[in-house]
Write a protein that holds these residues in place. Structure first.
Motif, PDB file in Angstrom:
ATOM      1  N   SER A  14      15.982 -20.906  20.084  1.00  0.00           N
ATOM      2  CA  SER A  14      15.924 -19.891  21.313  1.00  0.00           C
ATOM      3  C   SER A  14      17.460 -19.453  21.399  1.00  0.00           C
ATOM      4  CB  SER A  14      15.452 -20.256  22.500  1.00  0.00           C
ATOM      5  OG  SER A  14      15.099 -19.416  23.433  1.00  0.00           O
ATOM      6  N   GLY A  15      17.681 -18.188  21.671  1.00  0.00           N
ATOM      7  CA  GLY A  15      18.826 -17.496  21.649  1.00  0.00           C
ATOM      8  C   GLY A  15      19.534 -17.166  20.560  1.00  0.00           C
ATOM      9  N   GLY A  16      18.904 -17.700  19.198  1.00  0.00           N
ATOM     10  CA  GLY A  16      19.578 -17.425  18.023  1.00  0.00           C
ATOM     11  C   GLY A  16      19.209 -16.124  17.377  1.00  0.00           C
ATOM     12  N   SER A  17      19.766 -15.943  16.127  1.00  0.00           N
ATOM     13  CA  SER A  17      19.361 -14.710  15.376  1.00  0.00           C
ATOM     14  C   SER A  17      19.099 -14.744  14.223  1.00  0.00           C
ATOM     15  CB  SER A  17      21.021 -13.874  15.305  1.00  0.00           C
ATOM     16  OG  SER A  17      21.527 -13.676  16.680  1.00  0.00           O
ATOM     17  N   LEU A  18      18.304 -13.772  13.641  1.00  0.00           N
ATOM     18  CA  LEU A  18      17.738 -13.639  12.281  1.00  0.00           C
ATOM     19  C   LEU A  18      17.721 -12.668  11.815  1.00  0.00           C
ATOM     20  CD1 LEU A  18      16.529 -16.121  10.665  1.00  0.00           C
ATOM     21  CD2 LEU A  18      14.504 -15.687  11.531  1.00  0.00           C
TER      22      LEU A  18
END
Length: 115
Positions: free
Chosen positions: A14-18
């Motif tokens: 959660s809070g990450g990027s992809l």
């Protein structure tokens, strides 16, 4: 016929990027729209974002400000940069190529956001 292939899914906190990518090949017409949808378990497929051949984007309210769609017309590819991911973004993400009355879907790529 048009072949649509998605890639780039995976597991992220959660809070990450992809970043998702979609490549279309075959009988590509210059005037087309590329659209991302997603389907979470037990839910209907929903619209995420789209981009026209002219580069005009559109977003669902749920992803506005967090997701960015872009395309490379020379390569017939579209990307979906996803940031500030939330567990509720977990779904299979599908890309659709559409031109006139014709529409082709990819097989989807799984995105899982852990809390």
């Amino acid at each position: 016929q048009v072949r649509v292939v998605e890639s780039g899914g995976g597991l992220v906190q959660s809070g990450g990027s992809l970043r998702l990518s979609c490549a279309a090949s075959g009988s590509i017409y210059r005037l087309n729209t590329m659209t991302w949808y997603r389907q979470a378990p037990g839910k209907q497929r929903e619209y995420v974002a789209h981009i026209t051949d002219g580069g005009t984007p559109g977003y669902a309210d749920s992803v506005k400000g967090r997701f960015t769609i872009s395309r490379d017309n020379a390569k017939n590819t579209v990307n979906l940069q996803m940031s500030s991911l939330k567990p509720e973004d977990t779904a299979v993400y599908y890309c659709r190529y559409s031109s006139g009355a014709n529409s082709y879907w990819g097989q989807g790529t799984q995105v899982t956001v852990s809390s």
